[in-house]
Write an enzyme that holds these catalytic residues in place. Structure first.
Site, PDB file in Angstrom:
ATOM      1  N   LYS A 214       0.835  -1.218   0.000  1.00  0.00           N
ATOM      2  CA  LYS A 214       0.000   0.000   0.000  1.00  0.00           C
ATOM      3  C   LYS A 214       0.867   1.264   0.000  1.00  0.00           C
ATOM      4  CE  LYS A 214      -2.129  -1.059   3.824  1.00  0.00           C
ATOM      5  NZ  LYS A 214      -1.419  -2.341   4.119  1.00  0.00           N
TER       6      LYS A 214
ATOM      7  N   ARG B   4      -9.544   0.796   8.713  1.00  0.00           N
ATOM      8  CA  ARG B   4      -9.117  -0.570   9.025  1.00  0.00           C
ATOM      9  C   ARG B   4     -10.207  -1.334   9.757  1.00  0.00           C
ATOM     10  NH1 ARG B   4      -3.087   0.519   8.948  1.00  0.00           N
ATOM     11  NH2 ARG B   4      -2.032  -1.431   9.328  1.00  0.00           N
TER      12      ARG B   4
ATOM     13  N   ARG C 273      11.377  -5.928   5.161  1.00  0.00           N
ATOM     14  CA  ARG C 273      11.206  -4.476   4.932  1.00  0.00           C
ATOM     15  C   ARG C 273      12.220  -3.682   5.764  1.00  0.00           C
ATOM     16  NH1 ARG C 273       5.332  -1.913   5.390  1.00  0.00           N
ATOM     17  NH2 ARG C 273       5.386  -2.761   7.503  1.00  0.00           N
TER      18      ARG C 273
ATOM     19  N   ARG D 240      11.438  -1.770  11.279  1.00  0.00           N
ATOM     20  CA  ARG D 240      10.383  -1.301  12.181  1.00  0.00           C
ATOM     21  C   ARG D 240      10.213  -2.318  13.307  1.00  0.00           C
ATOM     22  NH1 ARG D 240       5.175   0.247   8.488  1.00  0.00           N
ATOM     23  NH2 ARG D 240       4.134  -0.816  10.212  1.00  0.00           N
TER      24      ARG D 240
ATOM     25  N   ARG E 295      -0.304  -9.092  13.489  1.00  0.00           N
ATOM     26  CA  ARG E 295      -0.904  -8.055  12.636  1.00  0.00           C
ATOM     27  C   ARG E 295      -1.716  -8.677  11.504  1.00  0.00           C
ATOM     28  NH1 ARG E 295       4.217  -5.176  10.928  1.00  0.00           N
ATOM     29  NH2 ARG E 295       2.928  -3.769   9.720  1.00  0.00           N
TER      30      ARG E 295
END
Ligand code: ADP
Ligand code: AMP
Length: 219
Positions: free
Chosen positions: A16, A91, A130, A163, A174
């Protein structure tokens, strides 16, 4: 060109943010990432940042009323008049209904919901690989989108870090939270005739081309 008020829907790691940045640049409209807003607040040590961190660290969603108030404020800024991209919001169904009310008051509406579809295994691979720039927030992937120099941001020379919530235990949580709380939005927006599902498992440039195709298709 008609106005583009876009939502990017999809699980964590679907791409996204990567695509929202490219579309924002292409169409010159702002990208509004609620996750980025929380991380910026955390970096600045605000009360909001500290409050959000307690949820983010556990892989949980920040309470609806907090997120909705932030997005409402942001959407009222003048740069959103010509369109906007919501990245990571809504969300929950409660957030989506609240968004409808906010936009109705502003006499506007969502024009496109781009749903990026990616398998769970690929999501885990993407999230754990990531890396983000500590200074400018640019996103990379160790395997799929590496920087020219390992650990260094191509754009600003900043340090690339992982992160906290991209460690494997939080990632699983998540993805579960997404399935329970966010996935129902697919049906919500399908019923409104706004949903465009894209194969998010293709290379970044192919996904980008597909999204542009959808945005140009009936507006
Ligand atoms: P989201 O904002 O949905 O959480 P990101 O845009 O941050 O996801 O992408 C998650 C990770 O996957 C990042 O490391 C990014 O570089 C990488 N990525 C994004 N799109 C693709 C793609 N099409 N193919 C491979 N990797 C991708
Ligand atoms: P993201 O950067 O979109 O992956 O979001 C990181 C974290 O911020 C999420 O795991 C949530 O804890 C929080 N967050 C971001 N957007 C929302 C939202 N719309 N509703 C609730 N929590 C959110």
């Amino acid at each position: 060109m008609d106005i583009l008020n876009i939502i990017f829907l999809g699980p964590p790691g679907a791409g996204k943010g990567t695509q929202a940045k490219k579309i924002a640049e292409e169409f010159d409209i702002p990208q509004i990432s609620t996750g980025d807003i929380f991380r910026k607040n955390l970096k600045e040590g605000t009360e909001l940042g500290l409050k959000a961190k307690a949820y983010m660290d556990k892989g949980l969603l920040v309470p609806d009323e907090i997120v909705v108030a932030i997005v409402e404020d942001r959407l009222k800024q003048p740069d959103c008049k010509q369109g906007f991209i919501l990245d990571g919001f809504p969300r929950t169904v409660v957030q989506a209904e609240a968004l409808d009310k906010v936009l109705e008051k502003m006499k506007t509406r969502i024009t496109h919901v781009i749903n990026l579809q990616v398998s769970r295994d690929e999501l885990i691979d993407r999230l754990t690989g990531r890396r983000v720039c500590k200074s400018c927030g640019a996103t990379y992937h160790m395997k799929y989108d590496p920087p020219q120099k390992s650990g260094v941001c191509d754009k600003c020379g900043g340090l690339l870090i992982q992160r906290d919530d991209d460690r494997v235990a939080t990632v699983e949580k998540r993805l579960d939270v997404y399935e329970k709380q966010t996935q129902p939005l697919i049906e919500f927006y399908k019923n409104k005739g706004l949903l465009r599902t894209i194969d998010g498992q293709q290379p970044i440039e192919n996904v980008f081309a597909d999204i542009k195709g959808e945005l140009g298709s009936d507006n």
